[in-house]
Write an enzyme that holds these catalytic residues in place. Structure first.
Site, PDB file in Angstrom:
ATOM      1  N   PHE A  87       8.894  84.775  27.950  1.00 39.63           N
ATOM      2  CA  PHE A  87      10.221  83.629  28.676  1.00 39.63           C
ATOM      3  C   PHE A  87       9.529  83.359  30.433  1.00 39.63           C
ATOM      4  O   PHE A  87       9.996  83.907  31.239  1.00 39.63           O
ATOM      5  CB  PHE A  87      11.264  84.838  29.062  1.00 39.63           C
ATOM      6  CG  PHE A  87      12.139  85.118  27.635  1.00 39.63           C
ATOM      7  CD1 PHE A  87      13.017  84.394  27.143  1.00 39.63           C
ATOM      8  CD2 PHE A  87      11.721  86.145  27.423  1.00 39.63           C
ATOM      9  CE1 PHE A  87      13.699  83.940  26.059  1.00 39.63           C
ATOM     10  CE2 PHE A  87      12.084  86.354  25.861  1.00 39.63           C
ATOM     11  CZ  PHE A  87      12.589  85.437  25.469  1.00 39.63           C
ATOM     12  N   SER A 116      10.468  78.133  26.405  1.00 40.98           N
ATOM     13  CA  SER A 116      10.882  77.003  25.402  1.00 40.98           C
ATOM     14  C   SER A 116      11.744  76.047  26.285  1.00 40.98           C
ATOM     15  O   SER A 116      11.097  74.176  25.824  1.00 40.98           O
ATOM     16  CB  SER A 116      12.576  77.279  24.911  1.00 40.98           C
ATOM     17  OG  SER A 116      13.158  77.757  25.999  1.00 40.98           O
ATOM     18  N   ASP A 128      10.521  89.087  29.702  1.00 38.51           N
ATOM     19  CA  ASP A 128      11.766  89.061  31.433  1.00 38.51           C
ATOM     20  C   ASP A 128      12.642  87.652  30.880  1.00 38.51           C
ATOM     21  O   ASP A 128      12.210  86.383  31.182  1.00 38.51           O
ATOM     22  CB  ASP A 128      10.446  88.963  32.155  1.00 38.51           C
ATOM     23  CG  ASP A 128      11.618  88.551  33.567  1.00 38.51           C
ATOM     24  OD1 ASP A 128      12.819  88.856  33.348  1.00 38.51           O
ATOM     25  OD2 ASP A 128      11.487  87.459  34.918  1.00 38.51           O
ATOM     26  N   CYS A 168      18.204  91.524  32.980  1.00 34.42           N
ATOM     27  CA  CYS A 168      18.946  91.094  33.775  1.00 34.42           C
ATOM     28  C   CYS A 168      20.211  89.838  34.030  1.00 34.42           C
ATOM     29  O   CYS A 168      21.068  90.482  34.134  1.00 34.42           O
ATOM     30  CB  CYS A 168      18.762  89.379  34.706  1.00 34.42           C
ATOM     31  SG  CYS A 168      18.572  88.491  33.585  1.00 34.42           S
TER      32      CYS A 168
END
Length: 396
Positions: free
Chosen positions: A224, A247, A300, A340
């Site tokens: 990520f 992505s 992350d 998060c």
């Protein structure tokens, strides 16, 4: 100023200076409408707080001040902004990009302000703060000397407040493309107009520095990766190789630009700085099946659980990626893993990772608990502000 009367017994959180009032705690609202400044009082008439009002939200009021003598005017907002900026003065030795206003934790609920060099990005999240947007933009320019205030009020929570998405220039000079910031000697390009959040993940500054300190002569996997700033940090720290997965093709293009900005030359060696456009879950399985392994893995991911209602589904996703990452980790290798998600507590996140290690048949130890930097403070009376949770693990 209209008065909102709080039901008996429901004023206890306000007496502890928690800033939120839920609709079920309100006895009467005195005809208040969204955006108004209101006075919160107990049933017996005792003053509790001054607050902003959001009629359509479950959180109908957010306290600005618990001091009855305060006057909520331009001078009040200027003083709050000035104090928040002063708290962050020491960070300017490290960077010219930081969060200036962190909503409730800086006693300005519903307001986010992030600085990227000469540009400030303002995000208004609540109906109660919406009428103040132009005043806040002007005060930010006056208090910082910034050339531009750009609005990125496009967070999903605005829909819960009955507010439309609002993006664009509020004050100052128009933007001319991406903004390049400095962070601990590195150059980073930020797409303020369409980038994630307000354009960048300012909350990971200290963890990027940690990555740089750990990466020397290691093979690193950055999942990520977004615009590759963890990858840049690892390569600047002497990593032997870094594979970056995301992505988004445009994000990876920006990641490659960030390498160029920092004169990081892979010498044509695609193994030293590899970029892979792919779904991370699928990519991790492919790497497992290929027998790949790494010394340092960074996870992350985006927000899997914005609220507690999403926690169960999110827990499965967090467990899946961490289980796969732990299997790809070499002996004595390290995993830097984050959540998060506001709907996932730090305690639950640690339990999820422990379950992933158990299912992966891997022994691991917590080396360090990770969080946001000093520009993302957590008020003691507002634990909900502690949204970024991270663990640095070492495989046994």
């Amino acid at each position: 100023m209209k008065k909102i009367i709080i039901k008996p017994g429901r004023e206890k959180s306000l007496l502890r200076k928690h800033p939120w009032v839920f609709s079920g705690a309100v006895k009467s609202s005195d005809g208040a409408v969204s955006g108004e400044m209101i006075k919160l009082v107990a049933e017996d008439g005792r003053f509790l707080a001054y607050a902003t009002y959001s009629a359509q939200s479950q959180i109908v009021a957010r306290a600005l001040s618990f001091v009855e003598a305060d006057v909520i005017d331009e001078a009040f907002f200027r003083a709050r902004i000035r104090r928040a900026i002063k708290r962050r003065a020491s960070l300017r030795n490290e960077t010219n990009a930081m969060r200036l206003i962190h909503a409730e934790s800086d006693q300005l609920p519903g307001m986010i302000a992030d600085q990227y060099g000469g540009v400030i990005v303002l995000q208004i999240l609540t109906a109660g703060m919406e009428p103040q947007r132009e005043l806040l933009a002007r005060l930010l320019i006056e208090e910082t000397g910034a050339a531009t205030v750009y609005e990125r009020s496009d967070a999903d929570v605005r829909a819960l407040e009955g507010l439309p998405i609002r993006c664009g220039l509020i004050a100052g000079s128009a933007l001319a493309g991406d903004v390049v910031i400095e962070e601990n000697g590195l150059q980073i390009a930020v797409d303020i107009i369409t980038g994630h959040k307000t354009g960048f993940y300012l909350d990971q500054r200290e963890n990027r520095a940690l990555t740089r300190s750990l990466a020397n002569n290691l093979d690193v996997l950055n999942c990520f990766c977004y615009t590759g700033t963890m990858s840049v940090a690892a390569l600047a720290g002497g990593a032997r190789s870094v594979m970056s997965i995301d992505s988004s093709g445009p994000a990876l293009a920006m990641a490659k630009r960030n390498l160029v900005l920092n004169n990081i030359d892979a010498g044509g060696d695609t193994n030293k700085a590899a970029f892979w456009e792919a779904d991370v879950f699928t990519a991790l399985r492919k790497l497992r099946d290929m027998g790949k392994s790494f010394d340092l893995i960074i996870l992350d991911p985006p927000k899997f659980a914005p609220t507690a209602q999403h926690a169960e589904k999110a827990a499965r996703a967090y467990k899946d990626i961490n289980l796969l990452a732990l299997k790809l980790l070499r002996e004595s290798g390290r995993l830097m893993t984050f959540s998060c998600s506001g709907g996932i507590s730090a305690e639950l996140f640690q339990k999820i990772i422990a379950g992933a290690a158990l299912d992966a048949n891997v022994d691991a130890q917590i080396i360090q608990h990770l969080s946001g930097g000093a520009d993302h403070p957590i008020a003691l009376n507002f634990p909900e502000g502690d949204y970024l949770k991270g663990l640095l693990l070492q495989r046994g």
